[in-house]
Scaffold this motif. Structure first.
Motif, PDB file in Angstrom:
ATOM      1  N   ARG A 101       0.820  -1.213   0.000  1.00  0.00           N
ATOM      2  CA  ARG A 101       0.000   0.000   0.000  1.00  0.00           C
ATOM      3  C   ARG A 101       0.859   1.271   0.000  1.00  0.00           C
ATOM      4  NH1 ARG A 101      -3.734  -1.781  -2.276  1.00  0.00           N
ATOM      5  NH2 ARG A 101      -4.691   0.250  -2.080  1.00  0.00           N
ATOM      6  N   GLU A 125      -6.872   0.734   1.814  1.00  0.00           N
ATOM      7  CA  GLU A 125      -7.123  -0.638   1.356  1.00  0.00           C
ATOM      8  C   GLU A 125      -8.083  -0.692   0.170  1.00  0.00           C
ATOM      9  OE1 GLU A 125      -5.480  -3.323   2.457  1.00  0.00           O
ATOM     10  OE2 GLU A 125      -4.358  -2.006   3.785  1.00  0.00           O
ATOM     11  N   ASP A 126      -9.083   0.192   0.142  1.00  0.00           N
ATOM     12  CA  ASP A 126     -10.046   0.171  -0.969  1.00  0.00           C
ATOM     13  C   ASP A 126      -9.558   0.957  -2.182  1.00  0.00           C
ATOM     14  OD1 ASP A 126     -10.412   2.843  -0.246  1.00  0.00           O
ATOM     15  OD2 ASP A 126     -12.537   2.609   0.266  1.00  0.00           O
ATOM     16  N   GLU A 128      -9.454   4.098  -2.685  1.00  0.00           N
ATOM     17  CA  GLU A 128     -10.229   5.303  -2.972  1.00  0.00           C
ATOM     18  C   GLU A 128      -9.797   6.517  -2.168  1.00  0.00           C
ATOM     19  OE1 GLU A 128     -12.457   5.385  -5.591  1.00  0.00           O
ATOM     20  OE2 GLU A 128     -11.536   3.416  -5.891  1.00  0.00           O
TER      21      GLU A 128
END
Length: 176
Positions: A101, A125-126, A128
């Motif tokens: 990440r 994590e998403d 966005e």
């Protein structure tokens, strides 16, 4: 988007449009500037087989002034290399991050010996949202930090692109 997507998927996933806020702090963590931002990040495999990443940063201040910065680079080896009149640097995923990440950025300024800059980008994590922290050094000493929080507006950068975004436009008042 194949070349960068295959080797640097987190970097490739930054393609799109991001809105956020930049907060600039001096070395003693006192606020020296704050402004809104929109980033248009493009990713393309060129017809020449060269993968390109380019980004336009559009900064807007509360007084209505705006500045546009344009950066572009080519993928080679394990990172994207950015070289222009202002920047000689790179960006790439931090391979040692087991969460995959984190993106690191580093550059110098060809016209300013003794200047260097490092950035760490942590992507949610998403995918966005992301948080960024810049560290600015002159002659080996920290003189400024920049803290940035951003959220993705769109993955479709083409729908938000503009020919005016491909050149530097210094900070000026925008006609209302």
């Amino acid at each position: 988007m194949g070349i960068i997507t295959e080797t640097q998927p987190l970097v490739a996933d930054q393609a799109g449009v991001w809105d956020g806020e930049y907060v600039h702090l001096d070395a003693d963590s006192r606020e020296i500037d704050r402004h809104a931002s929109r980033l248009v990040c493009r990713l393309e495999d060129g017809p020449d087989g060269v993968a390109r990443l380019s980004q336009t940063n559009i900064y807007t201040w509360a007084d209505g002034s705006r500045e546009i910065r344009y950066f572009d680079g080519t993928f080679s080896g394990d990172r994207v290399w950015i070289r222009n009149d202002l920047i000689d640097g790179w960006t790439g995923e931090a391979a040692m991050d087991p969460t995959a990440r984190t993106i690191l950025v580093g550059w110098t300024r060809p016209t300013e010996p003794g200047f260097r800059y490092y950035e760490m980008i942590t992507v949610a994590e998403d995918g966005e949202a992301k948080n960024r922290c810049w560290h600015w050094y002159r002659e080996g000493r920290l003189f400024q930090r920049t803290v940035i929080n951003e959220r993705r507006v769109s993955r479709d950068w083409r729908a938000h692109d503009d020919p005016a975004y491909y050149a530097f436009t210094p900070r000026t008042k925008v006609a209302q």
